[in-house]
Design a protein around this motif. Structure first.
Motif, PDB file in Angstrom:
ATOM      1  N   TYR A  67       7.988   1.127  -0.215  1.00 14.85           N
ATOM      2  CA  TYR A  67       8.538   1.439  -1.543  1.00 14.85           C
ATOM      3  C   TYR A  67       8.393   2.927  -1.854  1.00 14.85           C
ATOM      4  CZ  TYR A  67       8.271   2.082  -6.611  1.00 14.85           C
ATOM      5  OH  TYR A  67       8.420   2.563  -7.883  1.00 14.85           O
TER       6      TYR A  67
ATOM      7  N   TYR B 242      12.667  -2.881  -7.042  1.00 18.07           N
ATOM      8  CA  TYR B 242      11.363  -3.307  -6.509  1.00 18.07           C
ATOM      9  C   TYR B 242      10.655  -4.242  -7.493  1.00 18.07           C
ATOM     10  CZ  TYR B 242       6.691  -2.917  -4.433  1.00 18.07           C
ATOM     11  OH  TYR B 242       5.476  -3.190  -3.857  1.00 18.07           O
ATOM     12  N   THR B 243      10.744  -3.908  -8.777  1.00 19.94           N
ATOM     13  CA  THR B 243      10.121  -4.754  -9.800  1.00 19.94           C
ATOM     14  C   THR B 243      10.746  -6.142  -9.811  1.00 19.94           C
ATOM     15  OG1 THR B 243       9.629  -2.826 -11.199  1.00 19.94           O
ATOM     16  CG2 THR B 243       9.669  -4.980 -12.274  1.00 19.94           C
ATOM     17  N   LYS B 244      12.063  -6.207  -9.671  1.00 23.72           N
ATOM     18  CA  LYS B 244      12.758  -7.505  -9.681  1.00 23.72           C
ATOM     19  C   LYS B 244      12.380  -8.362  -8.476  1.00 23.72           C
ATOM     20  CE  LYS B 244      16.910  -6.170 -12.283  1.00 23.72           C
ATOM     21  NZ  LYS B 244      18.394  -6.020 -12.223  1.00 23.72           N
TER      22      LYS B 244
ATOM     23  N   MET C   1       9.745  -8.087  -6.536  1.00 18.06           N
ATOM     24  CA  MET C   1       8.322  -8.426  -6.560  1.00 18.06           C
ATOM     25  C   MET C   1       8.057  -9.575  -7.527  1.00 18.06           C
ATOM     26  SD  MET C   1       6.394  -6.930  -4.401  1.00 18.06           S
ATOM     27  CE  MET C   1       4.853  -7.470  -5.159  1.00 18.06           C
ATOM     28  N   ALA C   2       8.776  -9.617  -8.634  1.00 21.93           N
ATOM     29  CA  ALA C   2       8.606 -10.698  -9.609  1.00 21.93           C
ATOM     30  C   ALA C   2       8.951 -12.050  -8.967  1.00 21.93           C
ATOM     31  CB  ALA C   2       9.474 -10.451 -10.831  1.00 21.93           C
TER      32      ALA C   2
ATOM     33  N   SER D  93      12.845   1.723  -8.240  1.00 21.31           N
ATOM     34  CA  SER D  93      11.762   1.149  -9.036  1.00 21.31           C
ATOM     35  C   SER D  93      12.188  -0.150  -9.716  1.00 21.31           C
ATOM     36  CB  SER D  93      11.289   2.156 -10.088  1.00 21.31           C
ATOM     37  OG  SER D  93      10.290   1.599 -10.907  1.00 21.31           O
ATOM     38  N   GLU D  94      13.373  -0.143 -10.304  1.00 25.25           N
ATOM     39  CA  GLU D  94      13.874  -1.336 -10.998  1.00 25.25           C
ATOM     40  C   GLU D  94      14.096  -2.485 -10.016  1.00 25.25           C
ATOM     41  OE1 GLU D  94      16.363   0.797 -14.653  1.00 25.25           O
ATOM     42  OE2 GLU D  94      17.304   0.476 -12.693  1.00 25.25           O
TER      43      GLU D  94
ATOM     44  N   ASP E  97      20.731  -0.608  -9.765  1.00 23.03           N
ATOM     45  CA  ASP E  97      19.324  -0.398 -10.118  1.00 23.03           C
ATOM     46  C   ASP E  97      18.721   0.766  -9.338  1.00 23.03           C
ATOM     47  OD1 ASP E  97      19.357  -2.529 -11.855  1.00 23.03           O
ATOM     48  OD2 ASP E  97      18.583  -3.963 -10.379  1.00 23.03           O
TER      49      ASP E  97
ATOM     50  N   ASP F  86       6.195 -12.928  -6.451  1.00 20.85           N
ATOM     51  CA  ASP F  86       4.985 -13.371  -7.155  1.00 20.85           C
ATOM     52  C   ASP F  86       5.109 -14.831  -7.581  1.00 20.85           C
ATOM     53  OD1 ASP F  86       3.722 -10.958  -6.870  1.00 20.85           O
ATOM     54  OD2 ASP F  86       4.240 -10.213  -8.870  1.00 20.85           O
TER      55      ASP F  86
END
Length: 263
Positions: free
Chosen positions: A220, A148-150, A152-153, A145-146, A142, A156
């Motif tokens: 990030y 970090y999105t994973k 963070m999900a 960005s990819e 990844d 959350d």
């Protein structure tokens, strides 16, 4: 003396724009959200409902701030109509199984409270699953960005299930909430860095050597800059290799041409 018409002395409150009882004609057939609640991800569903009801000025019908008035009150009929509308919105926002369990509740607030008591409690099983998922997560192929999105999900979802403790005392001077938030952010910055590929060891070292760890967002951005720097170096390196290859090829061709011309 001329009698005042009933519809003027007691107007329909649901038609008065801006009032808490106002009902827009399109609202009677509208839904609060497309996806229905099936018993999972209650916090996400709850947040979506709260946002939707807030935009329609109808939060008071579920949070207890607008209780049912006496039958003799001039707002009684408008309140009942709005309550029925909000209740229908809630029932349309859950699947049939969940809906059947609350459909006979008298008020929208009763429906809301019942769902919160049943589904709003943290799930130990889900928290365990999320923590395990977080433990196994790696950047792999990844991009920053990819990845970090994973991550963070997952964080959350953990926050939804197990919110960060905050200080509830008046005029707080202990700053417990701020300290807890800083501690959580520092832990997540370090976890984010640990799970990056070894290609980012320099970025990791630079961040950890700071006097104070930056926010997760700043860490990030720092890593994204490092990623772009690597991409630029790779492009430049590839260009140099292509030019060197072209030069060698030209030399080889020139040498062959020279050899042929001597015969």
């Amino acid at each position: 003396m001329t009698e005042t018409p009933q519809h003027i002395s007691n107007p329909d409150l649901t038609t008065i724009f801006g009032g808490v009882y106002y009902i827009h004609p399109s609202n009677t057939a509208s839904k609060l959200m497309t996806d229905v609640f099936d018993g999972t991800s209650y916090i996400d569903w709850q947040e979506s409902i709260l946002l939707s009801l807030s935009t329609k000025n109808k939060l008071g019908f579920i949070d207890g701030s607008l209780p049912k008035p006496p039958a003799t009150d001039h707002t009684y009929k408008a309140w009942c109509r709005c309550n029925d509308l909000v209740k229908s919105w809630l029932l349309a926002s859950v699947d049939k199984t969940v809906g059947r369990s609350v459909r006979f509740k008298k008020t929208a607030a009763d429906v809301w409270t019942d769902l919160a008591e049943r589904f709003g409690q943290p799930s130990s099983t889900l928290l365990y699953s999320l923590q395990k998922k977080l433990l196994l997560l790696e950047q792999g192929s990844d991009s920053i960005s990819e990845f970090y999105t994973k991550i963070m999900a997952i964080w959350d979802e953990i926050d939804n299930q197990d919110p960060l403790a905050i200080c509830a005392c008046n005029n707080c001077i202990c700053a417990t909430g701020r300290k807890n938030l800083k501690s959580q952010q520092d832990s997540r910055v370090m976890m984010f860095l640990m799970k990056l590929n070894d290609d980012y060891v320099q970025a990791r070292t630079n961040i950890l050597m700071m006097n104070e760890l930056p926010s997760l967002g700043s860490a990030y951005r720092f890593c994204v800059q490092e990623e772009r720097h690597k991409e630029i170096k790779q492009v430049v390196s590839s260009s140099h290799e292509s030019l060197a290859f072209a030069a060698d090829r030209r030399k080889f061709q020139d040498k062959n041409n020279f050899t042929k011309s001597t015969y």
